[in-house]
Design a protein around this motif. Structure first.
Motif, PDB file in Angstrom:
ATOM      1  N   GLU A 250       0.930  -1.202   0.225  1.00  0.00           N
ATOM      2  CA  GLU A 250       0.078  -0.028   0.001  1.00  0.00           C
ATOM      3  C   GLU A 250       0.926   1.010   0.039  1.00  0.00           C
ATOM      4  O   GLU A 250       0.330   2.326  -0.457  1.00  0.00           O
ATOM      5  N   VAL A 251       1.996   1.203   0.385  1.00  0.00           N
ATOM      6  CA  VAL A 251       2.826   2.409   0.304  1.00  0.00           C
ATOM      7  C   VAL A 251       3.155   2.660  -1.011  1.00  0.00           C
ATOM      8  O   VAL A 251       3.359   3.884  -1.638  1.00  0.00           O
ATOM      9  N   TYR A 252       3.757   1.540  -1.859  1.00  0.00           N
ATOM     10  CA  TYR A 252       3.952   1.862  -3.256  1.00  0.00           C
ATOM     11  C   TYR A 252       2.652   2.295  -4.033  1.00  0.00           C
ATOM     12  O   TYR A 252       2.840   3.241  -4.811  1.00  0.00           O
ATOM     13  N   ASN A 253       1.528   1.754  -3.548  1.00  0.00           N
ATOM     14  CA  ASN A 253       0.235   2.138  -3.990  1.00  0.00           C
ATOM     15  C   ASN A 253       0.070   3.643  -3.837  1.00  0.00           C
ATOM     16  O   ASN A 253      -0.469   4.543  -4.682  1.00  0.00           O
ATOM     17  N   GLN A 254       0.362   4.252  -2.599  1.00  0.00           N
ATOM     18  CA  GLN A 254      -0.052   5.612  -2.166  1.00  0.00           C
ATOM     19  C   GLN A 254       1.361   6.560  -2.808  1.00  0.00           C
ATOM     20  O   GLN A 254       1.054   7.400  -3.363  1.00  0.00           O
ATOM     21  N   PHE A 255       2.698   6.211  -2.681  1.00  0.00           N
ATOM     22  CA  PHE A 255       3.612   6.936  -3.261  1.00  0.00           C
ATOM     23  C   PHE A 255       4.129   6.758  -4.836  1.00  0.00           C
ATOM     24  O   PHE A 255       5.010   7.458  -5.121  1.00  0.00           O
ATOM     25  N   GLY A 256       3.588   5.866  -5.292  1.00  0.00           N
ATOM     26  CA  GLY A 256       4.016   5.308  -6.708  1.00  0.00           C
ATOM     27  C   GLY A 256       5.329   4.493  -6.566  1.00  0.00           C
ATOM     28  O   GLY A 256       5.686   4.094  -5.554  1.00  0.00           O
ATOM     29  N   LEU A 257       5.709   4.097  -7.589  1.00  0.00           N
ATOM     30  CA  LEU A 257       6.641   3.149  -7.800  1.00  0.00           C
ATOM     31  C   LEU A 257       8.027   3.868  -8.008  1.00  0.00           C
ATOM     32  O   LEU A 257       8.042   5.094  -7.876  1.00  0.00           O
ATOM     33  N   TYR A 258       9.082   3.421  -8.351  1.00  0.00           N
ATOM     34  CA  TYR A 258      10.342   3.953  -8.402  1.00  0.00           C
ATOM     35  C   TYR A 258      10.544   4.734  -9.928  1.00  0.00           C
ATOM     36  O   TYR A 258       9.990   4.054 -10.733  1.00  0.00           O
ATOM     37  N   LYS A 259      11.078   5.821  -9.835  1.00  0.00           N
ATOM     38  CA  LYS A 259      11.346   6.640 -11.006  1.00  0.00           C
ATOM     39  C   LYS A 259      12.240   6.080 -11.855  1.00  0.00           C
ATOM     40  O   LYS A 259      13.476   6.003 -11.526  1.00  0.00           O
ATOM     41  N   THR A 260      11.974   5.705 -13.026  1.00  0.00           N
ATOM     42  CA  THR A 260      13.008   5.044 -13.975  1.00  0.00           C
ATOM     43  C   THR A 260      14.073   6.033 -14.512  1.00  0.00           C
ATOM     44  O   THR A 260      14.937   5.484 -15.097  1.00  0.00           O
ATOM     45  N   HIS A 261      13.718   7.180 -14.324  1.00  0.00           N
ATOM     46  CA  HIS A 261      14.823   8.003 -14.902  1.00  0.00           C
ATOM     47  C   HIS A 261      16.066   8.145 -14.136  1.00  0.00           C
ATOM     48  O   HIS A 261      16.931   8.631 -14.579  1.00  0.00           O
ATOM     49  N   TYR A 262      16.108   7.650 -12.892  1.00  0.00           N
ATOM     50  CA  TYR A 262      17.166   7.722 -12.014  1.00  0.00           C
ATOM     51  C   TYR A 262      17.947   6.342 -12.317  1.00  0.00           C
ATOM     52  O   TYR A 262      17.366   5.514 -12.255  1.00  0.00           O
ATOM     53  N   ARG A 263      19.053   6.509 -12.542  1.00  0.00           N
ATOM     54  CA  ARG A 263      19.834   5.324 -13.042  1.00  0.00           C
ATOM     55  C   ARG A 263      20.194   4.152 -11.921  1.00  0.00           C
ATOM     56  O   ARG A 263      20.328   3.187 -12.037  1.00  0.00           O
ATOM     57  N   ILE A 264      20.690   5.030 -10.775  1.00  0.00           N
ATOM     58  CA  ILE A 264      21.249   4.481  -9.710  1.00  0.00           C
ATOM     59  C   ILE A 264      20.605   4.604  -8.210  1.00  0.00           C
ATOM     60  O   ILE A 264      20.973   4.206  -7.174  1.00  0.00           O
ATOM     61  N   SER A 265      19.722   5.598  -8.345  1.00  0.00           N
ATOM     62  CA  SER A 265      19.044   6.043  -6.909  1.00  0.00           C
ATOM     63  C   SER A 265      17.750   6.476  -6.710  1.00  0.00           C
ATOM     64  O   SER A 265      17.246   7.035  -5.847  1.00  0.00           O
ATOM     65  N   ALA A 266      16.835   5.640  -7.444  1.00  0.00           N
ATOM     66  CA  ALA A 266      15.390   5.482  -7.436  1.00  0.00           C
ATOM     67  C   ALA A 266      15.081   5.212  -6.152  1.00  0.00           C
ATOM     68  O   ALA A 266      13.996   5.874  -5.580  1.00  0.00           O
TER      69      ALA A 266
END
Length: 185
Positions: A156-172
């Motif tokens: 539910e945290v992923y559902n609330q905050f969204g997934l990893y931002k893929t434009h970050y190569r190493i720090s999403a």
């Protein structure tokens, strides 16, 4: 409580079997195991196939990097808790997931534990130890982050905050944890 464990991999034939064995050796029963392969060209999928009765979801297709692969796993996961165990990691003990589940209660969104770094050629040779009691939330301000394979997050945290931002190569993952942490102030 169901826990989803996601292993992301690409050309991981030399290392993935130990990862898979460590997941299927867990003493906790309610594990959904998801493997997200980036379209490996080596024998990775042959090894995964050997353990297909223990893999609930297998995705094998090109991706846009490690965070895209993690996001694919999170999107299909159905567990209340999500853990990510990369193909070059493994659980040292068979009761790790049981301990994780036993320590989650309704007030906890995120849990992480100790991580032992070892040399691939000598798994008994510890090179670094990341200890849970030493981490404090304010450490995020200085770039210190809980280790990924020892971090478990409610779906539910992923559902609330969204997934990893893929434009970050190493720090999403770091960015995600910072966003989550600052929202809790």
């Amino acid at each position: 409580m169901k826990i989803s464990i996601i292993t992301v991999c690409y050309n991981s034939a030399a290392i993935i079997e130990d990862t898979i064995k460590s997941v299927i050796a867990q003493t906790y029963d309610n594990i959904e195991y998801i493997i997200v392969d980036g379209g490996s060209k080596d024998e990775t999928l042959t090894i995964v196939e050997k353990y297909k009765e223990h893999v609930d979801v297998l995705i094998s297709e090109p991706d846009k990097g490690i965070y895209d692969a993690m996001n694919k796993g999170i999107e299909v996961s159905t567990g209340e808790i999500v853990g990510i165990l990369n193909s070059d990691d493994f659980y040292e003990r068979e009761d790790v997931i049981r301990a994780v589940v036993e320590n989650f209660d309704s007030s906890i969104d995120l849990l992480f534990g100790d991580l032992v770094f070892v040399k691939p050629e000598n798994l008994k040779k510890v090179t670094r130890y990341y200890s849970l009691p030493k981490f404090k939330r304010w450490h995020l301000r200085f770039g210190w982050m809980p280790p990924h394979p020892a971090t478990f997050i409610r779906k539910e945290v992923y559902n609330q905050f969204g997934l990893y931002k893929t434009h970050y190569r190493i720090s999403a993952d770091y960015e995600f944890l910072c966003d989550y942490s600052w929202s809790r102030n």
